[in-house]
Enzyme design. Structure first.
Site, PDB file in Angstrom:
ATOM      1  N   THR A  17      45.023  41.441  37.522  1.00  0.00           N
ATOM      2  CA  THR A  17      43.812  41.406  38.354  1.00  0.00           C
ATOM      3  C   THR A  17      44.239  41.503  39.826  1.00  0.00           C
ATOM      4  OG1 THR A  17      43.844  38.984  38.133  1.00  0.00           O
ATOM      5  CG2 THR A  17      42.329  40.201  36.716  1.00  0.00           C
ATOM      6  N   LYS A  39      50.458  37.981  33.383  1.00  0.00           N
ATOM      7  CA  LYS A  39      49.689  38.262  34.586  1.00  0.00           C
ATOM      8  C   LYS A  39      49.321  36.923  35.197  1.00  0.00           C
ATOM      9  CE  LYS A  39      45.767  38.177  35.318  1.00  0.00           C
ATOM     10  NZ  LYS A  39      44.869  37.189  36.048  1.00  0.00           N
ATOM     11  N   THR A  44      45.213  31.447  36.867  1.00  0.00           N
ATOM     12  CA  THR A  44      44.654  32.387  35.897  1.00  0.00           C
ATOM     13  C   THR A  44      45.856  33.166  35.441  1.00  0.00           C
ATOM     14  OG1 THR A  44      42.729  32.425  37.091  1.00  0.00           O
ATOM     15  CG2 THR A  44      43.071  34.319  35.709  1.00  0.00           C
ATOM     16  N   GLU A  92      48.711  34.730  45.242  1.00  0.00           N
ATOM     17  CA  GLU A  92      47.872  35.535  46.135  1.00  0.00           C
ATOM     18  C   GLU A  92      48.242  35.305  47.596  1.00  0.00           C
ATOM     19  OE1 GLU A  92      43.950  35.911  43.274  1.00  0.00           O
ATOM     20  OE2 GLU A  92      44.085  34.248  44.679  1.00  0.00           O
ATOM     21  N   ASN A 138      40.611  35.509  48.349  1.00  0.00           N
ATOM     22  CA  ASN A 138      39.656  34.715  47.553  1.00  0.00           C
ATOM     23  C   ASN A 138      38.293  34.610  48.199  1.00  0.00           C
ATOM     24  OD1 ASN A 138      40.975  33.515  45.012  1.00  0.00           O
ATOM     25  ND2 ASN A 138      42.559  33.386  46.580  1.00  0.00           N
ATOM     26  N   THR A 186      33.876  40.966  45.613  1.00  0.00           N
ATOM     27  CA  THR A 186      33.415  42.167  46.311  1.00  0.00           C
ATOM     28  C   THR A 186      34.570  43.095  46.638  1.00  0.00           C
ATOM     29  OG1 THR A 186      33.616  40.969  48.417  1.00  0.00           O
ATOM     30  CG2 THR A 186      31.451  40.988  47.349  1.00  0.00           C
TER      31      THR A 186
END
Length: 407
Positions: free
Chosen positions: A157, A183, A194, A280, A402, A407
């Site tokens: 992702t 992942k 996640t 991230e 985040n 979007t």
């Protein structure tokens, strides 16, 4: 750089879940994400003993429940179907029905029993799956189109890179291979992180031994990483062993059991570290080594508290050797310790010893924190407990990613 060999293990360059004998994997684009691959699969030529560990989040995603149902029915799997871009979590009865439909569609397409197929999803929570796209995607799967790399790309992702590896070892004079892919980038805080993890092996091993090995090793590896303190609804690690190596059945009584455990631990740890490093917005992998705790459980709790501290993480991003943040995290971990015995080091630079600050070179410590891999060492001098946890720094980019995830 992962070493070519680690004692009895041989590292396989570009290895993955399709490296062990009898396994195939692949991925394609079915329209869940813009252009990128978003539907992946693993297939074994033979029924495989299977085990899995799952998120502790009370809101468990529909596909996770379906995978549980499959594995509980005889602890065997022969295929796994995975989508990214949509978590199919918090989607009610329709979501559960869709997850079962995914299982049936893939099982029928590759001629397997439904109960021998696992289903996993990752992506945005609370959105129904576009089953028309899923169905067309599964119908497009061609097992002959299996090649390393596409599965790993199909399951990611916000990851910036695919994560996979494989190792080989000798057991009973046979070459046994363990491959893995994962992942994970954000919403990482075990139990579990996640993240999705997939491990395959051609080892011949009984299901009960496989299950206990995965649970034990997960506690030392996947459950020792944190990026942001959030535990996902979909986290799962699936382990499949199809026996194609034709070694004698592995169990704890087998003389080379430890060799297999070393391989499984290595693959799991490397995947866990890849996830932590790819947090991230992260720029650094942070490793926290705790020794001298009352016991291993206490050491695990303290190491995860330190690596999960937002203040520690931001200090590392800013290359600020602020030992006070580390000591503070140790203190609020809730674990028993004697503050007067605690010592802390950044790599080999001692900065805090037996409860008091040391004189050290601020410039040298700052330079150390500029490295991509940062190690924090904590000695509690109060027992034999040890543990290592992994995480990453906390950057401006984490907030940006985040703040606009949907979007």
């Amino acid at each position: 750089m992962i070493p070519e060999k680690t004692e009895t293990l041989k590292y396989i360059n570009e290895g993955s879940v399709d490296t062990p004998k009898g396994f195939q994997s692949g991925g394609l684009h079915c329209g869940l994400k813009y252009k990128n691959l978003d539907l992946g699969w693993i297939y074994s030529e033979y029924p495989a003993a299977a085990a899995a560990v799952y998120t502790t989040n009370v809101f468990q995603a529909a596909p996770l429940l379906v995978t549980k149902d499959s594995i509980q029915n005889g602890h065997m799997l022969q295929g796994v179907i995975v989508n990214s871009g949509n978590a199919n979590a918090c989607t009610g009865e329709k979501g559960l029905s869709d997850a079962y439909a995914m299982r049936k569609l893939f099982a029928d397409h590759v001629h397997l029993s439904e109960k021998h197929v696992g289903v996993l999803s990752t992506g945005v929570i609370g959105v129904q799956l576009p089953m028309d796209k899923i169905e067309k995607g599964i119908e497009s799967i061609n097992l002959e189109d299996s090649f390393t790399g596409s599965f790993e790309k199909a399951i990611i992702t916000t990851d910036t890179m695919p994560k996979h590896l494989a190792v080989q070892m000798e057991i009973d004079g046979r070459t046994v291979t363990i491959g893995g892919a994962a992942k994970g980038s954000g919403m990482i805080h075990p139990n579990m992180a996640t993240m999705l993890g997939f491990i395959t092996t051609d080892a011949n091993i009984d299901a009960a031994s496989l299950d206990s090995a995965l649970k034990e090793i997960t506690n030392q590896t996947f459950n020792m990483i944190t990026v942001d303190g959030d535990t996902s609804t979909n986290d799962t690690v699936v382990l499949m062993a199809n026996g194609a190596a034709q070694n004698k059945v592995l169990s704890k009584e087998h003389p080379e059991w430890s060799t297999f455990i070393d391989g499984l631990t290595y693959v799991s740890e490397q995947l866990a570290k890849k996830i932590a490093r790819d947090g991230e917005g992260a720029t650094k992998l942070v490793e926290v080594q705790v020794t001298g705790a009352k016991d291993d459980a206490s050491a695990r709790a303290i190491s995860k508290t330190i690596v999960g501290s937002s203040l520690v993480k931001t200090a590392i991003y800013g290359t600020d050797p602020n030992w006070g943040r580390i000591v503070c995290a140790i203190g609020y971990s809730g674990e028993p310790l004697d503050p007067s015995k605690v010592s802390v080091a950044l790599g080999d630079i001692s900065i805090f010893e037996k409860g008091a600050p040391l004189s050290y070179s601020e410039a040298e410590a700052t330079t150390y924190l500029e490295q991509e891999n940062v190690v924090i060492k904590v000695d509690l001098a109060d027992g034999t407990g040890i543990a290592t946890a992994w995480g990453c720094d906390l950057t401006y980019d984490y907030v940006k990613i985040n703040a606009s995830y949907r979007t």
